[in-house]
Design a protein around this motif. Structure first.
Motif, short mmCIF file in Angstrom:
data_model
loop_
_atom_site.label_atom_id
_atom_site.label_comp_id
_atom_site.label_asym_id
_atom_site.label_seq_id
_atom_site.Cartn_x
_atom_site.Cartn_y
_atom_site.Cartn_z
N VAL A 152 0.81 -1.22 0.00
CA VAL A 152 0.00 0.00 0.00
C VAL A 152 0.85 1.27 0.00
CG1 VAL A 152 -1.71 1.33 1.30
CG2 VAL A 152 -2.01 -1.15 0.99
N PRO A 153 1.85 1.41 0.91
CA PRO A 153 2.66 2.63 0.87
C PRO A 153 3.45 2.80 -0.43
CG PRO A 153 2.94 1.48 2.95
CD PRO A 153 2.22 0.55 2.05
N LEU A 154 4.03 1.70 -0.94
CA LEU A 154 4.81 1.79 -2.17
C LEU A 154 3.93 2.18 -3.35
CD1 LEU A 154 7.32 -1.20 -1.95
CD2 LEU A 154 7.76 1.23 -1.62
N THR A 155 2.71 1.63 -3.40
CA THR A 155 1.79 2.00 -4.47
C THR A 155 1.41 3.47 -4.39
OG1 THR A 155 0.88 -0.26 -4.51
CG2 THR A 155 -0.45 1.47 -5.52
N ALA A 156 1.15 3.97 -3.18
CA ALA A 156 0.81 5.38 -3.00
C ALA A 156 1.97 6.28 -3.40
CB ALA A 156 0.42 5.64 -1.54
N VAL A 157 3.19 5.90 -3.03
CA VAL A 157 4.36 6.69 -3.42
C VAL A 157 4.52 6.71 -4.93
CG1 VAL A 157 6.89 6.73 -3.36
CG2 VAL A 157 5.61 6.36 -1.25
N LEU A 158 4.36 5.55 -5.58
CA LEU A 158 4.53 5.46 -7.03
C LEU A 158 3.49 6.31 -7.75
CD1 LEU A 158 5.84 4.22 -9.55
CD2 LEU A 158 4.24 2.30 -9.31
N LEU A 159 2.22 6.20 -7.36
CA LEU A 159 1.16 6.96 -8.00
C LEU A 159 1.35 8.47 -7.80
CD1 LEU A 159 -1.97 4.76 -7.23
CD2 LEU A 159 -0.92 5.15 -9.46
N THR A 160 1.79 8.85 -6.61
CA THR A 160 2.05 10.27 -6.34
C THR A 160 3.19 10.78 -7.21
OG1 THR A 160 1.32 9.99 -4.05
CG2 THR A 160 2.59 11.96 -4.55
N PHE A 161 4.24 9.99 -7.30
CA PHE A 161 5.39 10.37 -8.12
C PHE A 161 5.00 10.50 -9.59
CE2 PHE A 161 8.81 8.89 -10.94
CZ PHE A 161 9.75 9.89 -10.73
N LEU A 162 4.26 9.53 -10.12
CA LEU A 162 3.87 9.57 -11.53
C LEU A 162 2.94 10.75 -11.80
CD1 LEU A 162 3.24 5.77 -12.21
CD2 LEU A 162 5.17 7.15 -13.01
N SER A 163 2.00 10.98 -10.89
CA SER A 163 1.07 12.10 -11.06
C SER A 163 1.80 13.43 -11.05
CB SER A 163 0.01 12.07 -9.95
OG SER A 163 -0.87 13.16 -10.07
#
Length: 279
Positions: free
Chosen positions: A185-196
């Motif tokens: 969950v944290p890694l997915t949130a970090v990745l989506l935030t970074f890509l956005s």
């Protein structure tokens, strides 16, 4: 600061409402599509407010980019914790379908529920803005009829951007799906935030057809066909490419592995042939 406090209150109301619905629905497995509705509603409703802060808050409320990035990360992290297995993302549901993990009817119901959730989120956010609790929301309410599109580049460039971001996201998601939620969950949130944040000047990298539908499809600037190509067909293309790279094939479409050589499980002992010759 008043605008930020109002936004935090809005986020809290959405999270509490969705968490309550999730607790009730988890007792009824047959209503799993409604879990996707609630998940999509929470994601779109919260991201609409984040978009409001980006569009208005940065110049009307004195809220810098660091605030918007932080809030986006918190929204994605909270969504992953609260909604669990309900992704609110049609691309992920179709991915499970192509992997033979879900049948056809539940897949169709889940995707339909996600878009219904996005529509309900638009209604909820519109009502919240109409209350005009702060100057930021007053301005947003006046601008709601002519919102700013998230697609800031030509269609071909937008298609390539969303496809590349979707490819990265789905490859990471496929590698993390069997990991503990504490890691996933944290890694997915970090990745989506970074890509956005990285694609903010291009397409905002929604990588979610339901979120894109709720946040930018009703904004002027491009036709429905152009939005569909960039925000629906492109993520689907990226997801299919990710499956091919990860698995070597698409289980729902064909069983043969076209990318990777599959070794046989059983090997003949090295001394087997020599023994046969002696006999």
């Amino acid at each position: 600061m008043a605008g930020l406090n109002a936004s935090l209150g809005y986020f809290l109301a959405i999270v509490v409402s969705v968490a309550s619905v999730q607790m009730l629905l988890r007792k009824h497995p047959r209503l799993s599509s409604l879990l996707e509705l609630a998940s999509s509603f929470m994601l779109v409703a919260c991201r609409l407010e984040v978009q409001t802060i980006v569009e208005v808050g940065e110049w009307a409320g004195g809220l810098g980019p660091d605030v918007t990035v932080t809030m986006l990360f918190v929204v994605l992290l909270t969504h992953g914790v609260i909604c669990g297995g309900a992704s609110g993302n049609p691309s992920l549901v179709l991915q499970q379908f192509l992997q033979l993990e879900t049948p056809t009817l539940p897949t169709l119901l889940a995707v339909a529920a996600q878009f219904v959730g996005a529509d309900l989120a638009l209604l909820a956010a519109g009502y919240y803005w109409s209350l005009e609790l702060t100057d930021m929301h007053l301005i947003k309410n006046l601008m709601s009829a002519s919102c700013s599109t998230s697609l800031l580049v030509p269609v071909v460039q937008g298609f390539m951007t969303e496809c590349a971001c979707a490819l990265v996201f789905h490859l990471v998601q496929l590698n993390l799906r069997h990991r503990s939620a504490l890691i996933r969950v944290p890694l997915t949130a970090v990745l989506l935030t970074f890509l956005s944040h990285t694609a903010r000047g291009f397409t905002s990298a929604f990588i979610n057809p339901a979120v894109a539908y709720g946040l930018t499809f009703h904004c002027p600037g491009f036709t429905l066909t152009e939005y569909t190509l960039v925000y629906w067909l492109s993520p689907l293309t990226g997801m299919i490419l990710a499956l091919l790279l990860y698995m070597g094939h698409i289980p729902r479409l064909f069983a043969k592995n076209i990318l990777y050589f599959q070794k046989t499980r059983f090997r003949v002992p090295k001394g087997g042939k020599a023994e046969k010759k002696k006999m």
